[in-house]
Design an enzyme around this catalytic site. Sequence first.
Site, short mmCIF file in Angstrom:
data_model
loop_
_atom_site.label_atom_id
_atom_site.label_comp_id
_atom_site.label_asym_id
_atom_site.label_seq_id
_atom_site.Cartn_x
_atom_site.Cartn_y
_atom_site.Cartn_z
N PRO A 128 0.83 -1.22 0.00
CA PRO A 128 0.00 0.00 0.00
C PRO A 128 0.86 1.27 0.00
CG PRO A 128 -0.90 -1.61 1.55
CD PRO A 128 0.38 -2.18 1.03
N ALA A 130 4.14 1.31 -0.96
CA ALA A 130 5.32 1.14 -1.81
C ALA A 130 4.91 0.70 -3.20
CB ALA A 130 6.28 0.11 -1.19
N GLY A 337 -15.75 1.40 -35.27
CA GLY A 337 -16.94 2.19 -34.97
C GLY A 337 -17.71 1.59 -33.80
N GLU A 361 5.13 -2.93 -13.63
CA GLU A 361 6.58 -3.03 -13.81
C GLU A 361 7.23 -1.69 -14.16
OE1 GLU A 361 8.26 -6.51 -15.49
OE2 GLU A 361 6.39 -7.61 -15.26
N SER A 364 4.86 4.57 -16.94
CA SER A 364 5.50 5.36 -18.01
C SER A 364 6.33 6.50 -17.43
CB SER A 364 4.44 5.93 -18.95
OG SER A 364 3.86 4.90 -19.72
C1 LIG Z 1 -2.78 -5.99 -12.81
C2 LIG Z 1 -1.60 -5.64 -11.97
C3 LIG Z 1 -0.65 -6.60 -11.68
C4 LIG Z 1 0.44 -6.31 -10.86
N1 LIG Z 1 1.31 -7.32 -10.54
C5 LIG Z 1 2.30 -7.06 -9.62
C6 LIG Z 1 3.15 -8.10 -9.16
O1 LIG Z 1 3.04 -9.26 -9.59
N2 LIG Z 1 4.06 -7.82 -8.22
C7 LIG Z 1 4.22 -6.57 -7.72
O2 LIG Z 1 5.06 -6.38 -6.86
N3 LIG Z 1 3.45 -5.55 -8.16
C8 LIG Z 1 2.48 -5.76 -9.09
N4 LIG Z 1 1.68 -4.72 -9.52
C9 LIG Z 1 1.88 -3.41 -8.97
C10 LIG Z 1 2.49 -2.40 -9.95
O3 LIG Z 1 3.83 -2.73 -10.19
C11 LIG Z 1 2.29 -1.01 -9.40
O4 LIG Z 1 0.93 -0.72 -9.49
C12 LIG Z 1 3.11 0.03 -10.11
O5 LIG Z 1 4.46 -0.13 -9.87
C13 LIG Z 1 2.71 1.45 -9.74
O6 LIG Z 1 2.64 1.61 -8.35
P1 LIG Z 1 1.34 2.28 -7.67
O7 LIG Z 1 0.18 1.54 -8.20
O8 LIG Z 1 1.54 2.28 -6.23
O9 LIG Z 1 1.31 3.72 -8.24
P2 LIG Z 1 2.07 5.02 -7.64
O10 LIG Z 1 3.49 4.70 -7.47
O11 LIG Z 1 1.32 5.53 -6.49
O12 LIG Z 1 1.94 6.00 -8.85
C14 LIG Z 1 0.78 6.83 -9.09
C15 LIG Z 1 1.13 7.81 -10.20
O13 LIG Z 1 2.21 8.66 -9.77
C16 LIG Z 1 3.25 8.61 -10.69
N5 LIG Z 1 4.55 8.73 -10.00
C17 LIG Z 1 4.98 8.05 -8.91
N6 LIG Z 1 6.23 8.40 -8.61
C18 LIG Z 1 6.61 9.33 -9.51
C19 LIG Z 1 7.79 10.07 -9.74
N7 LIG Z 1 8.88 9.92 -8.95
N8 LIG Z 1 7.82 10.94 -10.78
C20 LIG Z 1 6.73 11.09 -11.58
N9 LIG Z 1 5.59 10.41 -11.41
C21 LIG Z 1 5.52 9.53 -10.40
C22 LIG Z 1 3.11 7.26 -11.34
O14 LIG Z 1 3.77 7.21 -12.58
C23 LIG Z 1 1.62 7.14 -11.45
O15 LIG Z 1 1.19 7.84 -12.58
C24 LIG Z 1 0.61 -5.00 -10.35
C25 LIG Z 1 -0.33 -4.02 -10.67
C26 LIG Z 1 -1.42 -4.31 -11.45
C27 LIG Z 1 -2.41 -3.24 -11.74
#
Ligand SMILES: Cc1cc2nc3c(=O)[nH]c(=O)nc-3n(C[C@H](O)[C@H](O)[C@H](O)COP(=O)(O)OP(=O)(O)OC[C@H]3O[C@@H](n4cnc5c(N)ncnc54)[C@H](O)[C@@H]3O)c2cc1C
Lengths: 377, 256
Positions: A128, A130, A337, A361, A364
């Site tokens: 949550p 990280a 469409g 992973e 963007s």
């Molecule tokens: C279907 C699915 C499968 C997944 N499978 C796995 C898995 O097997 N194992 C695992 O460990 N994780 C998994 N994940 C987690 C995934 O890797 C994370 O969701 C992802 O790394 C983004 O983290 P967050 O969701 O906490 O977003 P956040 O880190 O909170 O990001 C939110 C937004 O802020 C932006 N942001 C954050 N930091 C910065 C920065 N420094 N500069 C600019 N913009 C920034 C991000 O780009 C994003 O647009 C999965 C996620 C999904 C949806």
Amino acid sequence: MNFEFSSEQQMIRNMVREFAEAEIAPKAAELDRNARFPIEIFDKMGKLGLMGLPIPEAYGGAGADMISYCLALEEIGRACAGTGLSYEAHVSLACVPLLLYGTEEQKQKYLVPLASGEGIGSFGLTEPGAGSDAGGTRTTAVLDGDSWVINGNKIFITNGGYAKTVVLTAVTDPATRGISAFIVPTDTPGFSTSKPYEKMGMRASNTVELILENVRIPEENLLGPLNAGFKQFLSTLDGGRVAIAALAVGIAQSAFETALSYAKQRTQFGQSISKFQAIQHKLADMAMHIDLARTAVLKAAWRKDQGLPYTLEASYAKLFASEICTETCTQAIQILGGNGYMKEYPVERNLRDAKLIEIGEGTSEIQRLVIARQLGC
Amino acid sequence: MNILVCLKQTFDTEERIVIENGKIKEDGVKFVINPYDEYAVEEAIRLRDDLGGQVTVITVGPERAEEALRTALAMGADEAILADDPALFGDEYTAAKVLAAIVKQREFDLIIAGNQAVDDGSGQVAVRLAEELGIPHVSTLTKLEVNGNQVVAHRDAEGDEEIVEASLPLLVTAQQGLNEPRYPSLIGIRKANKKPLTKVTLADLGLSLEDIEARTEITETFLPAPKTAGQILSGDLADQVKELVSALKTKDKVVG
Ligand SMILES: Cc1cc2nc3c(=O)[nH]c(=O)nc-3n(C[C@H](O)[C@H](O)[C@H](O)COP(=O)(O)OP(=O)(O)OC[C@H]3O[C@@H](n4cnc5c(N)ncnc54)[C@H](O)[C@@H]3O)c2cc1C
């Protein structure tokens, strides 16, 4: 310069294409509708040796190269993206760290069953607090006698509900924010998973929360050096990024093929819509983007196979392939469409699946950050 | 048990056929093992796994056909022979002569081939080969049992099943339904490049050009006429029947 595949790479691609077209594609719509994890497909993939495709034979794999793995992922993604995502997580995120950082004993005990298709692997980094910032990890591992005791929660974990083994990260030195990696068999008492998330796309892939309550694992289940788990996973993610980019190419290819054949047979104003320049330009852009994304993926994979650094190329491939994939799927819907908006056609599913690749992973935004850092910014 | 399998590399059945300058265009086309020959390869591997022995796959065809042989090796065949010397190419007569020369150079108990190739569809080569070798053949098999020297072959006889007993050495051809061909496994694919593949030429086979000269000639290659829109008959049923009969006689000339 030589852009030709070896006969082995060609044969692997042909085999996976035939398998994916016959055994996976016909199920994709149903898997998406019911959010069903296709365990039977993974059984078959295991028997064919796909589950350990790029893992050496000595550890239960097939010993093929990264290029072959990317070709396989593209073909699986073209048939069903969710299946491709679970496959990619199993290989790139669970098997590869065991191969790279495991001791001989750990490889025999944990990698061999995964690579030979006896069980599915999973990787738990996200929490949550990280996401993009692994530094926010709260899960802890404390050494108690000769075992580690792990407590915490991991979220959004691919394959978590079906995994035999999970590789996960936990804080081992709160003072220095030292993070380490561990191998956790999922039948360890205290380990449980939530019910699967309701997802927008990638619905054939299983995604759950991992709950770790006093999970006690042997001391020797530490993976790699103590307090170096964070660095370790950065390099794991490089390979994963190339692989997930290949998956994006497969999704885009699928959407493009649907759009092209639809455009040729749909008539409006007395002619095929593929004769309208507006539609032609869309199709031309789609074809070009897919070809360039595939080339970026294969270049990064080739560099990895050659033992050259590929962090930068991995991020280029991941960023470009995921963004053109979403764009290609959006345009495919536009070309179809009203039909494009309906579940009867696969392109709306393609779009929902595609979007994940801009997030998982490394988002963007994070890819651009990695690239800029490599440029010395 | 030594089993020889004759296979041909053909167009993927999903490929569109394009004719350019009177010839079928090959570039950009995906080639596969002729589907009937794939059943033959699968059957040979299963028999070998049950009874022991060797499976050798043989093809007469251009260099690209090596890919089809490698795929059969990846499925589990032990050895391959590629007759890619252009001097060995001709028609069905030629192919049977060349295959016979290859087969005579080795030991075998059973030869399995496809019932026909999906490209030319002549269904001649395998049975001609049996004739050349002076051995019996049973065609269009949907089931094959081997007990020692005895073979029980179930053949598809125009939708009915005919059960034929024969003894080795024998040539059989595979029909759809004989088995479900496997996908080559990853390990199989990785091993395929290390298995022996021998190329043979006219000289290796001790043949002369006259021996194998084609007996037929292709004079023209053309695509079937494109489908035109159908015609829906209407009106009184009796009139419709009359109209249909007359159209079949005069327009399409399908009944005399
Ligand atoms: C279907 C699915 C499968 C997944 N499978 C796995 C898995 O097997 N194992 C695992 O460990 N994780 C998994 N994940 C987690 C995934 O890797 C994370 O969701 C992802 O790394 C983004 O983290 P967050 O969701 O906490 O977003 P956040 O880190 O909170 O990001 C939110 C937004 O802020 C932006 N942001 C954050 N930091 C910065 C920065 N420094 N500069 C600019 N913009 C920034 C991000 O780009 C994003 O647009 C999965 C996620 C999904 C949806």
